[in-house]
Every structure is written in C-alpha cells, then in structure tokens.
Design a protein around this motif. Sequence first.
Motif, PDB file in Angstrom:
ATOM      1  N   GLU A  27       0.841  -1.196   0.000  1.00  0.00           N
ATOM      2  CA  GLU A  27       0.000   0.000   0.000  1.00  0.00           C
ATOM      3  C   GLU A  27       0.880   1.251   0.000  1.00  0.00           C
ATOM      4  O   GLU A  27       0.625   2.215  -0.721  1.00  0.00           O
ATOM      5  N   ARG A  28       1.922   1.231   0.801  1.00  0.00           N
ATOM      6  CA  ARG A  28       2.836   2.374   0.887  1.00  0.00           C
ATOM      7  C   ARG A  28       3.699   2.489  -0.372  1.00  0.00           C
ATOM      8  O   ARG A  28       3.908   3.586  -0.901  1.00  0.00           O
ATOM      9  N   LEU A  29       4.182   1.348  -0.843  1.00  0.00           N
ATOM     10  CA  LEU A  29       5.056   1.336  -2.013  1.00  0.00           C
ATOM     11  C   LEU A  29       4.359   1.898  -3.250  1.00  0.00           C
ATOM     12  O   LEU A  29       4.994   2.550  -4.088  1.00  0.00           O
ATOM     13  N   THR A  30       3.059   1.652  -3.383  1.00  0.00           N
ATOM     14  CA  THR A  30       2.312   2.089  -4.557  1.00  0.00           C
ATOM     15  C   THR A  30       1.625   3.429  -4.344  1.00  0.00           C
ATOM     16  O   THR A  30       0.726   3.801  -5.095  1.00  0.00           O
ATOM     17  N   SER A  31       2.059   4.165  -3.324  1.00  0.00           N
ATOM     18  CA  SER A  31       1.524   5.502  -3.063  1.00  0.00           C
ATOM     19  C   SER A  31       2.648   6.526  -3.226  1.00  0.00           C
ATOM     20  O   SER A  31       3.735   6.198  -3.704  1.00  0.00           O
ATOM     21  N   ASP A  32       2.377   7.766  -2.803  1.00  0.00           N
ATOM     22  CA  ASP A  32       3.407   8.805  -2.839  1.00  0.00           C
ATOM     23  C   ASP A  32       4.111   8.948  -1.496  1.00  0.00           C
ATOM     24  O   ASP A  32       4.906   9.868  -1.295  1.00  0.00           O
ATOM     25  N   ALA A  33       3.827   8.058  -0.571  1.00  0.00           N
ATOM     26  CA  ALA A  33       4.413   8.142   0.766  1.00  0.00           C
ATOM     27  C   ALA A  33       5.924   7.904   0.709  1.00  0.00           C
ATOM     28  O   ALA A  33       6.406   7.139  -0.128  1.00  0.00           O
ATOM     29  N   PRO A  34       6.684   8.544   1.596  1.00  0.00           N
ATOM     30  CA  PRO A  34       8.138   8.326   1.638  1.00  0.00           C
ATOM     31  C   PRO A  34       8.458   6.860   1.943  1.00  0.00           C
ATOM     32  O   PRO A  34       7.792   6.225   2.750  1.00  0.00           O
ATOM     33  N   VAL A  35       9.483   6.346   1.277  1.00  0.00           N
ATOM     34  CA  VAL A  35       9.934   4.975   1.514  1.00  0.00           C
ATOM     35  C   VAL A  35      11.460   4.975   1.589  1.00  0.00           C
ATOM     36  O   VAL A  35      12.114   5.971   1.286  1.00  0.00           O
ATOM     37  N   SER A  36      12.022   3.850   1.973  1.00  0.00           N
ATOM     38  CA  SER A  36      13.472   3.732   2.064  1.00  0.00           C
ATOM     39  C   SER A  36      14.095   3.823   0.663  1.00  0.00           C
ATOM     40  O   SER A  36      13.404   3.695  -0.356  1.00  0.00           O
ATOM     41  N   ARG A  37      15.421   4.011   0.611  1.00  0.00           N
ATOM     42  CA  ARG A  37      16.108   4.091  -0.674  1.00  0.00           C
ATOM     43  C   ARG A  37      15.929   2.817  -1.487  1.00  0.00           C
ATOM     44  O   ARG A  37      15.750   2.866  -2.706  1.00  0.00           O
ATOM     45  N   ILE A  38      15.996   1.688  -0.807  1.00  0.00           N
ATOM     46  CA  ILE A  38      15.828   0.416  -1.509  1.00  0.00           C
ATOM     47  C   ILE A  38      14.441   0.322  -2.125  1.00  0.00           C
ATOM     48  O   ILE A  38      14.285  -0.028  -3.300  1.00  0.00           O
ATOM     49  N   ARG A  39      13.431   0.649  -1.335  1.00  0.00           N
ATOM     50  CA  ARG A  39      12.058   0.559  -1.855  1.00  0.00           C
ATOM     51  C   ARG A  39      11.790   1.634  -2.903  1.00  0.00           C
ATOM     52  O   ARG A  39      10.940   1.447  -3.785  1.00  0.00           O
ATOM     53  N   GLU A  40      12.519   2.734  -2.841  1.00  0.00           N
ATOM     54  CA  GLU A  40      12.367   3.765  -3.861  1.00  0.00           C
ATOM     55  C   GLU A  40      12.838   3.243  -5.214  1.00  0.00           C
ATOM     56  O   GLU A  40      12.238   3.547  -6.252  1.00  0.00           O
ATOM     57  N   THR A  41      13.902   2.430  -5.229  1.00  0.00           N
ATOM     58  CA  THR A  41      14.351   1.845  -6.498  1.00  0.00           C
ATOM     59  C   THR A  41      13.301   0.875  -7.038  1.00  0.00           C
ATOM     60  O   THR A  41      13.096   0.793  -8.251  1.00  0.00           O
ATOM     61  N   VAL A  42      12.651   0.158  -6.128  1.00  0.00           N
ATOM     62  CA  VAL A  42      11.586  -0.754  -6.548  1.00  0.00           C
ATOM     63  C   VAL A  42      10.403   0.040  -7.108  1.00  0.00           C
ATOM     64  O   VAL A  42       9.833  -0.316  -8.146  1.00  0.00           O
ATOM     65  N   ARG A  43      10.053   1.128  -6.436  1.00  0.00           N
ATOM     66  CA  ARG A  43       8.939   1.959  -6.901  1.00  0.00           C
ATOM     67  C   ARG A  43       9.220   2.520  -8.297  1.00  0.00           C
ATOM     68  O   ARG A  43       8.359   2.456  -9.190  1.00  0.00           O
ATOM     69  N   ARG A  44      10.437   3.043  -8.499  1.00  0.00           N
ATOM     70  CA  ARG A  44      10.796   3.582  -9.814  1.00  0.00           C
ATOM     71  C   ARG A  44      10.790   2.486 -10.869  1.00  0.00           C
ATOM     72  O   ARG A  44      10.321   2.689 -12.001  1.00  0.00           O
ATOM     73  N   GLY A  45      11.326   1.325 -10.495  1.00  0.00           N
ATOM     74  CA  GLY A  45      11.353   0.214 -11.435  1.00  0.00           C
ATOM     75  C   GLY A  45       9.966  -0.225 -11.852  1.00  0.00           C
ATOM     76  O   GLY A  45       9.707  -0.485 -13.037  1.00  0.00           O
ATOM     77  N   ARG A  46       9.066  -0.310 -10.897  1.00  0.00           N
ATOM     78  CA  ARG A  46       7.694  -0.716 -11.208  1.00  0.00           C
ATOM     79  C   ARG A  46       6.994   0.319 -12.071  1.00  0.00           C
ATOM     80  O   ARG A  46       6.226  -0.021 -12.976  1.00  0.00           O
ATOM     81  N   ASP A  47       7.260   1.599 -11.814  1.00  0.00           N
ATOM     82  CA  ASP A  47       6.679   2.657 -12.650  1.00  0.00           C
ATOM     83  C   ASP A  47       7.184   2.536 -14.086  1.00  0.00           C
ATOM     84  O   ASP A  47       6.407   2.668 -15.049  1.00  0.00           O
ATOM     85  N   ASP A  48       8.486   2.294 -14.237  1.00  0.00           N
ATOM     86  CA  ASP A  48       9.060   2.141 -15.579  1.00  0.00           C
ATOM     87  C   ASP A  48       8.494   0.915 -16.282  1.00  0.00           C
ATOM     88  O   ASP A  48       8.195   0.950 -17.485  1.00  0.00           O
ATOM     89  N   MET A  49       8.351  -0.187 -15.547  1.00  0.00           N
ATOM     90  CA  MET A  49       7.818  -1.403 -16.148  1.00  0.00           C
ATOM     91  C   MET A  49       6.351  -1.218 -16.544  1.00  0.00           C
ATOM     92  O   MET A  49       5.925  -1.669 -17.619  1.00  0.00           O
ATOM     93  N   ARG A  50       5.590  -0.559 -15.706  1.00  0.00           N
ATOM     94  CA  ARG A  50       4.177  -0.303 -16.038  1.00  0.00           C
ATOM     95  C   ARG A  50       4.081   0.483 -17.343  1.00  0.00           C
ATOM     96  O   ARG A  50       3.259   0.171 -18.221  1.00  0.00           O
ATOM     97  N   SER A  51       4.919   1.493 -17.485  1.00  0.00           N
ATOM     98  CA  SER A  51       4.924   2.299 -18.702  1.00  0.00           C
ATOM     99  C   SER A  51       5.304   1.459 -19.921  1.00  0.00           C
ATOM    100  O   SER A  51       4.697   1.584 -20.994  1.00  0.00           O
ATOM    101  N   LYS A  52       6.301   0.597 -19.750  1.00  0.00           N
ATOM    102  CA  LYS A  52       6.742  -0.257 -20.855  1.00  0.00           C
ATOM    103  C   LYS A  52       5.622  -1.209 -21.293  1.00  0.00           C
ATOM    104  O   LYS A  52       5.377  -1.392 -22.490  1.00  0.00           O
ATOM    105  N   MET A  53       4.944  -1.800 -20.328  1.00  0.00           N
ATOM    106  CA  MET A  53       3.883  -2.747 -20.650  1.00  0.00           C
ATOM    107  C   MET A  53       2.691  -2.059 -21.304  1.00  0.00           C
ATOM    108  O   MET A  53       2.132  -2.550 -22.289  1.00  0.00           O
TER     109      MET A  53
END
Length: 239
Positions: free
Chosen positions: A39-65
Amino acid sequence: MPKDSTSEIGTVAAETRSYADTRARVEDYFDRTATRVWERLTSDAPVSRIRETVRRGRDDMRSKMLSALPADLTGLRILDAGCGAGPTTIEMAQRGAEVVAVDISPSLVEIAQKRLPKALQNRVTFASGDMLSAHLGRFDHVIAMDSLIYYTGTDIRAALENLGARTSGSIVFTVAPRTPLLMGMWYAGKAFPRSDRSPTMIPHAPAKLRKTVADIGALRDLGRVNSGFYISQALEFRA
C-alpha cells in the motif's frame, strides 16, 4: 486405460498442484504479510532508498507494458491480472478500457477500489481470486505485471494457454530474468528458507520460455527494467 494416458493425467494433476500451491503461498504473503508494505510502495508516501528503487522500477515497467497496448483503449475489455493496488487499472481505464481488475489478495483489491477515481468507476469491475478463472470471461488484451514471477515455466505455459484461449489480442506479462544476481538470490532462498519471507521468484530465460510455449503461441521480448533491487523482464504472448 493405456499406460501413457495414466502418465499424462498424473502430469496434469502435478502441474495443477504446483500452480495451486504457489498461488496459496502468494495469497498468504500479500494478504496477510505485505499489504501495508505494498500500500505504501504504490503511493506517494516516503519509503526507504531500496524501496524507492523498486517503486521507480515498477513505474518504468508499467509504462513499458502499457506502451505495448493500443494508445486508444476505448471499448476494449482488458484483464488486469494481479491488479494489486490498482495503478495499471487506473491508467487503462483513463485510456478508455473496460477493465476487469483481479487480485488474489482481497486486501489489495479493497485498496484499489478506494483509490479508483469516481469518474472511472463505471469502467472497472473488481474481483478477488484466481486470475485464471474462466468466470472472468473473454478479453481483448491481458496485462499481468509481476503476477507470474513466482511460477515455474510449466505453470506459466498453462496460464498463457488458459488466458490465450479467451484473449483475442496480446497477453503482456513479466518474469524474473535469469541474471547472476537473481539466480544467486534464488539459490540462497532455497538454502535458507524463512517463514516470513516473500514467495521465491523463479528466474526465466526468455529464449527458453519461447520454446516452452512455441506450440501454443508466439512470445516476443519487450525489454527489461533494472532499477536497483527491481529487475523484471516484459514479454508479449499471442496465441
């Protein structure tokens, strides 16, 4: 009954158990352990640096798909298989699609329903349960982002055959690519299991998957996203 028929039935039963067992582990993880994290990862809430890379990656993958689908989705019926908290569902509905958003986790489906803008509610049907259920009907396209990453090649083939029989266009999905990093994590996970760990991703090589599904359809490589701790490969299947 001939011996080979008995063997075939046994193989099908084993494959069904494999998919069902993995699905149960995924359901337990997302609905009882990881709901707040996702829930937090897929929102705009602050997350750790590691989870921020996951969030960016998922955003990029969503766009690609989504770029693999027609720009105008008006009137098309699309299955968001493993909709999670619903970001892909929202984007497809905004582009005019009639979306069936299904996830194995009722908790995540509830979050997705709450996040769906009121103006899009008449374009989306939510359901919790098995993304392969025939009760969901027929589709023009299917998107399955990171919802098949825990399954064997045999199970992925069966899933594509199931969905392909009810899909007139493409099935866009992701797998965990067979990289040295992910293979190392996979072997480490097998050696040191933990009850609270997420289900183990099973890495796949696109070329091998292409051979696995060659008799039921064509597989196209859409590219990879590598963002810190997020590594995923997008593929397109057409029956």
